[in-house]
Write an enzyme that holds these catalytic residues in place. Structure first.
Site, mmCIF file in Angstrom:
data_model
loop_
_atom_site.group_PDB
_atom_site.id
_atom_site.type_symbol
_atom_site.label_atom_id
_atom_site.label_comp_id
_atom_site.label_asym_id
_atom_site.label_seq_id
_atom_site.Cartn_x
_atom_site.Cartn_y
_atom_site.Cartn_z
ATOM 1 C CG ASN A 9 -1.668 1.241 1.464
ATOM 2 O OD1 ASN A 9 -1.759 2.070 0.566
ATOM 3 N ND2 ASN A 9 -2.231 1.404 2.655
ATOM 4 C CD1 TRP A 10 3.374 0.954 -2.836
ATOM 5 C CD2 TRP A 10 3.412 2.095 -4.768
ATOM 6 N NE1 TRP A 10 4.033 0.173 -3.768
ATOM 7 C CE2 TRP A 10 4.070 0.852 -4.957
ATOM 8 C CE3 TRP A 10 3.311 2.972 -5.856
ATOM 9 C CZ2 TRP A 10 4.626 0.477 -6.192
ATOM 10 C CZ3 TRP A 10 3.865 2.605 -7.081
ATOM 11 C CH2 TRP A 10 4.521 1.368 -7.233
ATOM 12 C CG HIS A 94 -5.625 1.594 5.346
ATOM 13 N ND1 HIS A 94 -5.180 2.566 6.206
ATOM 14 C CD2 HIS A 94 -4.583 0.754 5.154
ATOM 15 C CE1 HIS A 94 -3.904 2.315 6.499
ATOM 16 N NE2 HIS A 94 -3.527 1.229 5.876
ATOM 17 C CD GLU A 166 -3.189 -2.873 7.374
ATOM 18 O OE1 GLU A 166 -2.099 -3.069 6.841
ATOM 19 O OE2 GLU A 166 -3.863 -1.856 7.170
ATOM 20 N N GLY A 172 2.765 2.036 10.746
ATOM 21 C CA GLY A 172 3.669 3.165 10.555
ATOM 22 C C GLY A 172 4.371 3.602 11.827
ATOM 23 C CB SER A 212 5.693 -1.848 11.777
ATOM 24 O OG SER A 212 5.221 -0.533 12.006
ATOM 25 N N GLY A 233 3.037 -1.129 4.248
ATOM 26 C CA GLY A 233 3.034 0.295 3.921
ATOM 27 C C GLY A 233 4.454 0.782 3.677
ATOM 28 N N GLY A 234 5.094 1.270 4.721
ATOM 29 C CA GLY A 234 6.414 1.894 4.606
ATOM 30 C C GLY A 234 7.433 1.061 3.837
HETATM 31 C C1 PEP Z 1 -0.546 -0.093 6.094
HETATM 32 O O1 PEP Z 1 -0.747 1.086 5.962
HETATM 33 O O2 PEP Z 1 -1.367 -0.875 5.598
HETATM 34 C C2 PEP Z 1 0.643 -0.537 6.817
HETATM 35 C C3 PEP Z 1 0.662 -1.744 7.280
HETATM 36 O O3 PEP Z 1 1.660 0.384 6.977
HETATM 37 P P1 PEP Z 1 3.115 0.108 7.629
HETATM 38 O O4 PEP Z 1 3.640 -1.154 7.004
HETATM 39 O O5 PEP Z 1 3.903 1.316 7.273
HETATM 40 O O6 PEP Z 1 2.909 -0.057 9.099
#
Ligand code: PEP
Length: 249
Positions: A9-10, A94, A166, A172, A212, A233-234
């Site tokens: 997920n950008w 989300h 999540e 994040g 994360s 995400g990141g």
């Molecule tokens: C997300 O936004 O779906 C996510 C899991 O972000 P991150 O990996 O940055 O925690």
């Protein structure tokens, strides 16, 4: 061999040239990958990224979608527009949509059903806030979001649904749920799906972990019996950080 579903997920990152560059790098890095892959650029980059991933083993996802198909909905993007660009999957519910933009379960459910009607696959995100976890409500929150998000979906349509657990406190933040914490909620959620749709549908449904996830913790998380993939995400924003997660197993 177990096939995992790893999705990136950008979020609201990358201008067009950067998105094309990342997608091009991933097509090459993942071409021999054994798992299922998806990337979700921002709306404005979907068209350009669609040209890059066409014919590859990477699915194209969108990060959100309107509850409506067309009409007077300034600023919204419809399933018809997404399909027209070659989008195959849409991420719905989300936590940033739920908590920053105040999308509720009824709205998310409307989007889920519309996406399915339009032939799109769905990644439905669920997950508790830190205060909900600390109050011992993580299971109740995930159960409610699962039941309400998937209300009215048929067992047959569940083939097109992926659930992503999540925990909001792990998104994040660099704080990852422990593999045991993730497994506990994934197993619990599969039980909710079994109650809603039957055991075989629940067993066939992919439940991704997100929060994360990175190259260092992916192996332990993905080793859990009910963790079938990741929503990242990141670490999805660079080939060097996403490829190792995609190729963990
Ligand atoms: C997300 O936004 O779906 C996510 C899991 O972000 P991150 O990996 O940055 O925690």
């Amino acid at each position: 061999m177990r096939q995992y579903y790893i999705a990136g997920n950008w979020k609201m990152n990358k201008i067009k040239g950067e998105a094309v560059e990342l997608a091009t790098g991933l097509v090459s890095a993942l071409k021999d990958g054994k798992n299922k892959y998806m990337i979700a650029p921002s709306f404005t980059n979907l068209d350009a990224v669609a040209q890059v991933v066409k014919g590859s083993n990477i699915l194209l996802g969108a990060q959100n979608m309107s509850t409506e198909l067309s009409g007077a909905h300034t600023g919204e993007v419809s399933a018809l527009m997404l399909k027209d660009l070659g989008v195959q999957v849409v991420i719905l519910g989300h936590s940033e949509r739920r908590h920053i933009y105040k999308e509720d379960d009824a709205m998310i459910n409307k989007k889920v059903k519309l996406a399915l009607e339009q032939g799109l696959d769905v990644v439905l995100c669920i997950g508790e806030l830190l205060e909900e976890r600390e109050a011992g409500k993580a299971e109740a929150v995930c159960e409610a979001q699962t039941r309400k998000g998937l209300a009215g979906v048929s067992a047959e349509q569940m083939k097109k649904i992926t659930v992503a657990y999540e925990p909001v406190w792990a998104i994040g933040t660099g704080k990852t749920a422990t593999p045991d914490d993730a497994q506990a909620i994934h197993k619990f959620t599969r039980g909710v799906l079994a109650d809603m749709f039957g055991k075989s549908v629940a067993e066939a449904t992919i439940i991704q972990y997100g929060g994360s996830m990175n190259a260092s913790n992916a192996a332990a998380l993905l080793a859990q019996p009910d963790v079938d993939g990741g929503l990242i995400g990141g670490a999805a924003l660079k080939v060097e950080t996403f490829e190792p997660i995609c190729k963990t197993y």
